[in-house]
Design a protein around this motif. Structure first.
Motif, PDB file in Angstrom:
ATOM      1  N   ASN A 319       0.834  -1.135  -0.106  1.00 20.80           N
ATOM      2  CA  ASN A 319      -0.019   0.057   0.130  1.00 20.80           C
ATOM      3  C   ASN A 319       0.989   1.027   0.004  1.00 20.80           C
ATOM      4  O   ASN A 319       1.522   1.623   0.859  1.00 20.80           O
ATOM      5  N   TYR A 320       0.709   1.891  -1.094  1.00 25.15           N
ATOM      6  CA  TYR A 320       1.717   3.012  -1.410  1.00 25.15           C
ATOM      7  C   TYR A 320       0.881   4.620  -1.139  1.00 25.15           C
ATOM      8  O   TYR A 320       1.593   5.538  -1.371  1.00 25.15           O
ATOM      9  N   ILE A 321      -0.470   4.315  -0.597  1.00 27.12           N
ATOM     10  CA  ILE A 321      -1.049   5.656  -0.666  1.00 27.12           C
ATOM     11  C   ILE A 321      -0.680   6.191   0.830  1.00 27.12           C
ATOM     12  O   ILE A 321      -0.976   5.258   1.818  1.00 27.12           O
ATOM     13  N   PRO A 322      -0.426   7.385   1.137  1.00 23.54           N
ATOM     14  CA  PRO A 322      -0.349   7.839   2.575  1.00 23.54           C
ATOM     15  C   PRO A 322      -1.694   8.259   3.244  1.00 23.54           C
ATOM     16  O   PRO A 322      -2.656   8.007   2.618  1.00 23.54           O
ATOM     17  N   PRO A 323      -1.471   8.434   4.653  1.00 14.95           N
ATOM     18  CA  PRO A 323      -2.772   8.882   5.244  1.00 14.95           C
ATOM     19  C   PRO A 323      -3.395  10.057   4.703  1.00 14.95           C
ATOM     20  O   PRO A 323      -2.775  11.423   4.645  1.00 14.95           O
ATOM     21  N   VAL A 324      -4.467   9.886   3.874  1.00 11.02           N
ATOM     22  CA  VAL A 324      -4.887  10.917   3.090  1.00 11.02           C
ATOM     23  C   VAL A 324      -5.426  12.055   3.764  1.00 11.02           C
ATOM     24  O   VAL A 324      -4.994  13.482   3.353  1.00 11.02           O
ATOM     25  N   ASN A 325      -6.282  11.754   4.724  1.00  4.90           N
ATOM     26  CA  ASN A 325      -6.883  13.005   5.567  1.00  4.90           C
ATOM     27  C   ASN A 325      -5.931  13.988   6.011  1.00  4.90           C
ATOM     28  O   ASN A 325      -5.926  15.090   5.998  1.00  4.90           O
ATOM     29  N   THR A 326      -4.678  13.163   6.767  1.00  4.92           N
ATOM     30  CA  THR A 326      -3.883  14.013   7.283  1.00  4.92           C
ATOM     31  C   THR A 326      -3.010  15.075   6.241  1.00  4.92           C
ATOM     32  O   THR A 326      -2.699  16.070   6.458  1.00  4.92           O
ATOM     33  N   THR A 327      -2.684  14.317   5.173  1.00  4.58           N
ATOM     34  CA  THR A 327      -1.958  15.019   4.053  1.00  4.58           C
ATOM     35  C   THR A 327      -2.884  16.171   3.597  1.00  4.58           C
ATOM     36  O   THR A 327      -2.324  17.112   3.372  1.00  4.58           O
ATOM     37  N   PHE A 328      -3.932  15.834   3.280  1.00  8.59           N
ATOM     38  CA  PHE A 328      -5.061  16.864   2.866  1.00  8.59           C
ATOM     39  C   PHE A 328      -5.337  18.047   3.715  1.00  8.59           C
ATOM     40  O   PHE A 328      -5.083  19.039   3.107  1.00  8.59           O
ATOM     41  N   TRP A 329      -5.634  17.621   4.877  1.00  9.87           N
ATOM     42  CA  TRP A 329      -5.917  18.925   5.680  1.00  9.87           C
ATOM     43  C   TRP A 329      -4.607  19.671   6.089  1.00  9.87           C
ATOM     44  O   TRP A 329      -4.665  20.896   6.430  1.00  9.87           O
ATOM     45  N   SER A 330      -3.519  19.128   6.382  1.00 13.48           N
ATOM     46  CA  SER A 330      -2.524  19.798   6.792  1.00 13.48           C
ATOM     47  C   SER A 330      -1.906  20.769   5.566  1.00 13.48           C
ATOM     48  O   SER A 330      -1.538  21.967   5.902  1.00 13.48           O
ATOM     49  N   PHE A 331      -2.163  20.353   4.266  1.00 12.62           N
ATOM     50  CA  PHE A 331      -1.959  21.158   3.264  1.00 12.62           C
ATOM     51  C   PHE A 331      -2.937  22.578   3.366  1.00 12.62           C
ATOM     52  O   PHE A 331      -2.350  23.642   3.133  1.00 12.62           O
ATOM     53  N   ARG A 332      -3.969  22.218   3.654  1.00 13.52           N
ATOM     54  CA  ARG A 332      -5.056  23.472   3.510  1.00 13.52           C
ATOM     55  C   ARG A 332      -4.939  24.264   4.766  1.00 13.52           C
ATOM     56  O   ARG A 332      -5.224  25.454   4.776  1.00 13.52           O
ATOM     57  N   ILE A 333      -4.462  23.652   5.728  1.00 15.59           N
ATOM     58  CA  ILE A 333      -4.116  24.488   7.238  1.00 15.59           C
ATOM     59  C   ILE A 333      -3.058  25.477   6.735  1.00 15.59           C
ATOM     60  O   ILE A 333      -2.882  26.807   7.060  1.00 15.59           O
ATOM     61  N   MET A 334      -1.990  24.702   6.167  1.00 11.47           N
ATOM     62  CA  MET A 334      -0.666  25.955   5.543  1.00 11.47           C
ATOM     63  C   MET A 334      -1.103  26.945   4.938  1.00 11.47           C
ATOM     64  O   MET A 334      -0.593  27.986   4.650  1.00 11.47           O
ATOM     65  N   VAL A 335      -1.889  26.487   3.595  1.00 14.30           N
ATOM     66  CA  VAL A 335      -2.161  27.685   2.739  1.00 14.30           C
ATOM     67  C   VAL A 335      -3.036  28.630   3.419  1.00 14.30           C
ATOM     68  O   VAL A 335      -3.138  29.786   3.038  1.00 14.30           O
ATOM     69  N   GLY A 336      -4.071  28.257   4.227  1.00 19.03           N
ATOM     70  CA  GLY A 336      -4.946  29.067   4.718  1.00 19.03           C
ATOM     71  C   GLY A 336      -4.312  30.068   5.655  1.00 19.03           C
ATOM     72  O   GLY A 336      -4.542  31.154   5.548  1.00 19.03           O
ATOM     73  N   ALA A 337      -3.509  29.668   6.461  1.00 18.01           N
ATOM     74  CA  ALA A 337      -2.677  30.473   7.321  1.00 18.01           C
ATOM     75  C   ALA A 337      -1.874  31.433   6.449  1.00 18.01           C
ATOM     76  O   ALA A 337      -1.710  32.490   6.928  1.00 18.01           O
ATOM     77  N   GLY A 338      -1.387  31.190   5.406  1.00 18.52           N
ATOM     78  CA  GLY A 338      -0.549  31.866   4.653  1.00 18.52           C
ATOM     79  C   GLY A 338      -1.148  32.914   4.062  1.00 18.52           C
ATOM     80  O   GLY A 338      -0.796  33.979   3.913  1.00 18.52           O
ATOM     81  N   VAL A 339      -2.556  32.577   3.428  1.00 16.40           N
ATOM     82  CA  VAL A 339      -3.057  33.698   3.042  1.00 16.40           C
ATOM     83  C   VAL A 339      -3.778  34.694   3.873  1.00 16.40           C
ATOM     84  O   VAL A 339      -3.726  35.922   3.724  1.00 16.40           O
ATOM     85  N   VAL A 340      -4.143  34.224   5.089  1.00 20.85           N
ATOM     86  CA  VAL A 340      -4.405  34.933   6.309  1.00 20.85           C
ATOM     87  C   VAL A 340      -3.296  36.025   6.526  1.00 20.85           C
ATOM     88  O   VAL A 340      -3.548  37.309   6.833  1.00 20.85           O
TER      89      VAL A 340
END
Length: 464
Positions: A319-340
């Motif tokens: 199984n080469y698929i990483p933890p999807v929820n963690t990867t998905f939401w950490s990216f959006r937290i990073m981007v959202g904080a940057g925009v703010v």
């Protein structure tokens, strides 16, 4: 818990805690050097006082960061001996250079800067703090050179079951390093800038030493805006490179199970079911993912199921698929904080230009809370970078499961995890106490208020 889970939890906790201090040190010392430069150029004592005040906070942060870094290194030999054996020949060179050159440079010139006030000429003293700043950035370069090998191995051969470096230049020109390094540096500058802006906003709101802290705030917001824009552009370059080096991480960060259409839409929000490999709900922005991935408003992005099949053909079953929820939401937290951060930097500069900053109490309080945003963004970014690479420790060469020490027991791991966590909790408490003490004290230094250091070490009465 298994040994693997405990080892990963310990490494994640200690790495994240250590990384709280690294960007702060890089950003703070750059700001201090900038303020002292203004003092040397303009000959105004206000900039000298600013440099000393923020310099004290930098020294506290730097000292604690060194301690957390030392503790972190114990884990490589203790919990990850198989990883150390496999990659030690490659990892050792950049880490040794970081310690022998960059860290020694920082330590030496920090000492000269602390005790050199009124003993060195202003320009020499200024050179010292700029060399400290350069040293912190060089430390980041060498550490990221090692980390980039884990993301995209280059310049090596496999010999006797170990990765051995055969091209040092390839390590330094690793495409992953070329996009990761500026992103980390800009993020660090944003961390230092928003810390200074937040503390300054608190002082302005309390009507304490307003003239000094308004200058600090304005300088911080200029650097914060530049750094925020730099983070956005360097992050875009990093996303484009992911399409070539780690397309699975890119697909996971978008919650993309099947190949996208052409053009691809960027998912703002999704309810992801990792068990079924489907998204129950998605809210997307048309064309945006194509631009993020390719720099143009066209192009299809492969999904995780497609890449999984390709990886199985290349690396074997698994199984080469990483933890999807963690990867998905950490990216959006990073981007959202940057925009703010970018938006509030612009608002702060506008309010300051219109001379309405002191009366904008809600904005000032918001900036105090915003001290945490770069820290949150940095942490989320590292989580996305490391979790999104799973199940690999060294991409394509060594899995995380194969990297853990074979002879370390669950009890030993649990004990060390608890012990390290307690040590870090104590360090966190000491850091917060020292920071708050300095901040409450405010700017109290004058050009004559210097450390009492003997000129002649053999003459106990000779002091300046």
């Amino acid at each position: 818990m298994s040994e693997l889970i405990l080892a990963r939890l310990q490494f994640g906790a200690t790495t994240i805690f250590h990384f709280l201090f690294v960007p702060m040190s890089i950003g703070l010392v750059f700001m201090v050097a900038l303020m002292e430069t203004l003092y040397v150029v303009k000959k105004q004592d206000v900039y000298l006082k600013m440099a000393k005040f923020w310099g004290h906070l930098f020294i506290i942060n730097f000292a604690v960061g060194v301690v957390t870094g030392i503790i972190q290194e114990f884990q490589f030999g203790m919990n990850w001996s198989e990883y150390s054996r496999f990659v030690g020949d490659v990892f050792g060179a950049p880490l040794a250079i970081e310690a022998l050159l960059a860290f020694f440079m920082e330590s030496t010139f920090i000492g000269l800067w602390i005790f050199g006030w009124n003993r060195l000429s202003p320009k020499v003293h200024l050179t010292c703090i700029w060399l400290v700043s350069f040293g912190t950035i060089m430390s980041a370069l060498w550490i990221l050179a090692a980390n980039s090998f884990m993301q995209e191995p280059v310049g090596y051969v496999i010999n006797n079951g170990r990765a051995e470096m055969n091209d040092f230049a390839a390590l330094l020109t690793n495409p992953q390093l070329l996009v990761e390094f500026p992103h980390v540096v800009f993020g660090s500058l944003a961390t230092g800038a928003f810390f200074i802006a937040g503390v300054s906003a608190f002082k302005i709101k309390k009507n304490l030493q307003v003239d000094i802290f308004k200058k600090s705030f304005n300088i911080a917001m200029v650097i914060g805006l530049i750094a925020g824009i730099g983070v956005a552009f360097s992050g875009h370059a990093q996303a484009k490179h992911l399409m070539e080096s780690q397309p699975m991480k890119m697909a996971a960060s978008e919650g993309l199970w099947e190949d996208s259409g052409d053009p691809a839409g960027w998912t703002i929000f999704a309810i992801i079911d990792e068990k079924t490999g489907q998204n129950a709900y998605e809210l997307t922005v048309p064309y945006a993912l194509s631009y993020l991935a390719y720099g143009e408003f066209q192009g299809s992005v492969p999904g995780m199921n497609t890449i999984q099949a390709e990886y199985e053909a290349t690396y074997g079953e698994g199984n080469y698929i990483p933890p999807v929820n963690t990867t998905f939401w950490s990216f959006r937290i990073m981007v959202g904080a940057g925009v703010v951060m970018i938006l509030l930097s612009m608002i702060g500069l506008f309010l300051s230009y219109r001379k309405k900053l002191e009366s904008s109490k809600i904005y000032l309080q918001t900036m105090v809370w915003l001290i945490a945003f770069p820290i949150i963004a940095n942490t989320a970014g590292w989580i996305m970078t490391e979790i999104g690479r799973q199940p690999w420790t060294v991409f394509g060469l060594m899995t995380t499961e194969a990297a853990v020490s074979p002879n370390v027991s669950t009890g030993a791991l649990l004990f060390s995890f608890i012990a390290f966590t307690l040590v870090y909790a104590i360090l966190a408490g000491v850091t917060v106490y020292l920071f708050l003490r300095e901040i409450r004290k405010g700017v109290v230094y004058s050009p004559a208020d210097e450390p009492q250091v003997a000129i002649d070490p053999f003459d106990k009465g000779a002091y300046q």
